[in-house]
Design an enzyme around this catalytic site. Structure first.
Site, PDB file in Angstrom:
ATOM      1  CE  LYS A  12      -2.377  -3.647 -60.615  1.00 22.63           C
ATOM      2  NZ  LYS A  12      -1.634  -4.829 -61.081  1.00 22.63           N
ATOM      3  CG  ASP A  35       2.978  -2.484 -62.934  1.00 19.09           C
ATOM      4  OD1 ASP A  35       3.998  -2.156 -62.297  1.00 19.09           O
ATOM      5  OD2 ASP A  35       2.507  -3.643 -62.941  1.00 19.09           O
ATOM      6  CE  LYS A  90       4.636  -4.757 -65.273  1.00 17.71           C
ATOM      7  NZ  LYS A  90       4.415  -6.188 -65.012  1.00 17.71           N
ATOM      8  CG  ASP A  94      -1.416  -2.561 -63.793  1.00 18.99           C
ATOM      9  OD1 ASP A  94      -2.154  -3.555 -63.947  1.00 18.99           O
ATOM     10  OD2 ASP A  94      -0.459  -2.543 -63.003  1.00 18.99           O
ATOM     11  CG  ASP A 126       6.120  -6.155 -62.037  1.00 20.89           C
ATOM     12  OD1 ASP A 126       5.249  -5.255 -62.111  1.00 20.89           O
ATOM     13  OD2 ASP A 126       6.438  -6.882 -63.006  1.00 20.89           O
ATOM     14  CD  GLU A 185       1.785  -3.313 -59.571  1.00 21.81           C
ATOM     15  OE1 GLU A 185       2.644  -4.218 -59.675  1.00 21.81           O
ATOM     16  OE2 GLU A 185       0.849  -3.178 -60.383  1.00 21.81           O
ATOM     17  NE  ARG A 200       0.436  -9.990 -55.705  1.00 17.33           N
ATOM     18  CZ  ARG A 200       0.844 -11.149 -56.189  1.00 17.33           C
ATOM     19  NH1 ARG A 200       1.259 -12.088 -55.369  1.00 17.33           N
ATOM     20  NH2 ARG A 200       0.832 -11.385 -57.489  1.00 17.33           N
TER      21      ARG A 200
HETATM   22  N1  BES Z   1       0.023  -5.387 -63.887  1.00 21.40           N
HETATM   23  C1  BES Z   1       0.726  -6.620 -63.822  1.00 21.40           C
HETATM   24  C2  BES Z   1      -0.069  -7.790 -64.395  1.00 21.40           C
HETATM   25  C3  BES Z   1      -0.379  -7.748 -65.863  1.00 21.40           C
HETATM   26  C4  BES Z   1       0.418  -8.443 -66.747  1.00 21.40           C
HETATM   27  C5  BES Z   1      -1.474  -7.072 -66.338  1.00 21.40           C
HETATM   28  C6  BES Z   1       0.140  -8.413 -68.086  1.00 21.40           C
HETATM   29  C7  BES Z   1      -1.771  -7.045 -67.691  1.00 21.40           C
HETATM   30  C8  BES Z   1      -0.967  -7.729 -68.563  1.00 21.40           C
HETATM   31  C9  BES Z   1       1.059  -6.951 -62.374  1.00 21.40           C
HETATM   32  O1  BES Z   1       1.276  -5.866 -61.542  1.00 21.40           O
HETATM   33  C10 BES Z   1       2.319  -7.752 -62.372  1.00 21.40           C
HETATM   34  O2  BES Z   1       3.320  -7.218 -62.717  1.00 21.40           O
HETATM   35  N2  BES Z   1       2.192  -9.021 -61.993  1.00 21.40           N
HETATM   36  C11 BES Z   1       3.291  -9.900 -61.940  1.00 21.40           C
HETATM   37  C12 BES Z   1       3.290 -10.463 -60.546  1.00 21.40           C
HETATM   38  C13 BES Z   1       4.502 -11.268 -60.229  1.00 21.40           C
HETATM   39  C14 BES Z   1       5.702 -10.366 -60.052  1.00 21.40           C
HETATM   40  C15 BES Z   1       4.199 -12.046 -58.981  1.00 21.40           C
HETATM   41  C16 BES Z   1       3.099 -11.004 -62.968  1.00 21.40           C
HETATM   42  O3  BES Z   1       1.977 -11.496 -63.080  1.00 21.40           O
HETATM   43  O4  BES Z   1       4.041 -11.319 -63.661  1.00 21.40           O
HETATM   44 ZN    ZN Z   2       0.326  -4.142 -62.057  1.00 19.67          ZN
HETATM   45 MN    MN Z   3       3.259  -5.164 -61.563  1.00 25.68          MN
END
Ligand code: BES
Ligand code: ZN
Ligand code: MN
Length: 511
Positions: free
Chosen positions: A272, A277, A284, A295, A354, A356, A358
């Site tokens: 990834k 992000d 966010k 990210d 968010d 993204e 996947r």
């Molecule tokens: N890049 C984030 C995940 C992340 C969170 C990485 C904290 C490092 C530290 C990812 O893209 C994300 O935003 N995930 C969301 C998914 C949700 C919207 C289903 C999450 O985990 O909150």
């Molecule tokens: Zn992300």
């Molecule tokens: Mn995200």
């Protein structure tokens, strides 16, 4: 051995070499020795004898008087007042001494790392830690090199830029030279990954990342293919295009290829690579955005691992895919409720922009199917749920079969990169049902979000291909104080695990 870096101009240059000299006679500025705990107080470990002799056998007593116990992570500096060529001796705690000098490799890496980290700006450092075997010599060299890392590119004060200039590992181990050279190769890759993660996102848009990959991969003898936004659109990479379309910095897909004539196995690593992000239109909150330059840590690890694998000449075929995009909100950004058609042909309803990671990964996973890999491993800073479940330092590993999952966890443990096996519970699949597309990118039920993300990815794995997914959301970036060989900021986590995994799958089983 010089560890310079291709592509990025960082001032981190440390040479490492091996010397069979006694610790009492080596000409250096600082000398690092290992100290174990014992009921009778701190006890010098193998390698420290020469120092102890030069200090008239007073090393343990001096350290004891300073309150130093030898616990792992402890560091103490003592001046030598001319008793040794080195002006300072650095004692590094190793914890309880193992039986038969079988020192744990991670204990050695961390001790070397913590000691060298405390010596920033010292021109020459010699490491007289236990290093009787090539594995131990490698661990000491690697820990020292990783501990010497500093990201100085954006500092202007010269005095804040001084790295440790030269590391010498004291060891008479047979095969020590090769072991130290291997450590340098690995450290160079990890440092590159850390640099990429630490680089401000404005200086590392997808196109720049792809350019760096192109330059250094060519030097390492890897084949490189870069798909730009036009090629991605024409090729049907709807996931990467959808995530990238809100940014003025267009997305890229990079394919790195390594082949060995004796290889019997092909591995595909997918990373990834979200260079920043913001969450996109599902923006966010600012606090969660603070370290989202990290990210792309998964893509960084895949890139670093491919370079190391090529330099080490492993007897295995490996393809690496870097799924690069910037996730930004704008008038051209994808909207929650948009549907995109991924490279596999399957459609995804984007309920949350968010989620993204996947979306870009499944294009990489589906494309990797064309390489007919035996095993696909994807690496991603994928979910906040990983951090909730396992904390900041332990990644979550999910897989198509128990054996592969356990193998990844075991290989990671051998590298000191903590990982823990996680399930893919079937009941979470129905939460990803979409009323209008083949699947939705978000499970409205927040619990188990790390596992739901894994289940989403699994849907896109080519039939019959073994697959593992490593969620490194926490471990990719260290927001807290440095420890062992881990600095603040980018950690380079999982790079060495991927290399070790490739080693496991070498033609002759890595023998
Ligand atoms: N890049 C984030 C995940 C992340 C969170 C990485 C904290 C490092 C530290 C990812 O893209 C994300 O935003 N995930 C969301 C998914 C949700 C919207 C289903 C999450 O985990 O909150
Ligand atoms: Zn992300
Ligand atoms: Mn995200």
């Amino acid at each position: 051995m010089r560890t310079g870096r291709a592509g990025l101009a960082s001032a981190y240059v440390t040479t490492v070499r091996l010397n069979a000299l006694d610790s009492g006679s080596v000409d250096t500025d600082a000398l690092v020795v290992g100290i174990s705990t014992s009921p009778a107080g701190p006890r010098p470990a193998p390698g420290a004898d020469g120092v102890d002799a030069a200090l008239s056998g007073g090393l343990a007593a001096t350290l004891g008087a300073l309150g130093f116990t030898g616990k792992a992570g402890e560091i103490a500096k003592i001046p030598t007042f001319g008793a040794l060529p080195a002006a300072v001796v650095v004692a590094a705690g190793l914890g309880e001494a193992p039986e038969g000098d079988s020192y744990d490799l991670e204990v050695l890496r961390r001790a070397a790392g913590a000691a060298v980290r405390s010596l920033a700006g010292t021109p020459r450092v010699a490491l007289a830690l236990p290093a009787a075997t090539p594995e131990q010599a490698e661990a000491v060299a690697l820990g020292g090199l990783l501990g010497a890392y500093d990201f100085v590119k954006y500092r202007t004060a010269e005095e804040q830029k001084a790295p440790v200039g030269e590391l010498t590992v004291l060891s008479g181990a047979d095969g020590g030279e090769e072991a130290v050279a291997r450590a340098a190769t690995l450290a160079e890759s990890v440092a590159l990954v850390r640099d990429l993660v630490n680089t401000p996102p404005s200086d590392l848009p997808p196109a720049r990342f792809a350019e760096i990959a192109e330059e250094s991969a060519a030097k390492a003898g890897l084949s490189v293919e870069v798909l730009d936004e036009t090629a991605l659109k024409e090729g049907g990479y709807g996931g990467i295009v959808g995530v990238g379309q809100g940014s003025v910095n267009p997305p890229r897909l990079v394919r790195l290829g390594y082949t060995h004539p004796e290889a019997a196995t092909t591995l595909a690593f997918i990373g990834k690579g979200i260079t920043f992000d913001s969450g996109g239109l599902s923006l966010k909150p600012s606090a969660s955005m603070a370290w989202m330059k990290s990210d792309m840590g998964g893509a960084g690890a895949v890139f670093g691992a491919l370079l190391a694998i090529a330099r080490l000449g492993l007897r295995v075929n490996v393809v690496g895919y870097l799924c690069l995009a910037e996730n930004m909100p704008s008038g051209s950004a994808q909207r929650p409720s948009d549907v995109l058609t991924t490279y596999s042909g399957r459609t995804v309803e984007v309920l949350d922009t968010d989620a993204e990671g996947r979306l870009v990964l499944v294009d990489g996973i589906a494309r990797a199917g064309e390489d007919s890999p035996d095993i696909i491993v994807d690496v991603a800073t994928l979910t906040g749920g990983q951090i909730v479940a396992l904390g900041w330092r332990t990644s979550g590993v999910m897989a198509s079969d128990d054996e592969l999952r356990e193998q990844v966890v075991e290989v990671a443990a051998g590298q000191g990169e903590a990982a823990w096996g996680m399930p893919l519970p079937e009941e979470l699949r129905k939460g990803l049902d979409s009323p209008i597309a083949d699947i939705a990118n978000l499970n409205p039920e927040r619990s188990g979000s790390m596992l739901a993300a894994g289940i989403f990815l699994r849907e896109f794995v080519p039939d019959g291909t073994r697959w593992a997914h490593i969620d490194i959301a926490g471990p990719a970036f260290n927001k807290e104080a440095p420890y062992g060989y881990i600095p603040k900021g980018g950690t380079g986590y999982v790079t060495r695990t991927l290399v070790a995994l490739a080693e496991r799958h070498q033609a002759d089983g890595g023998a």
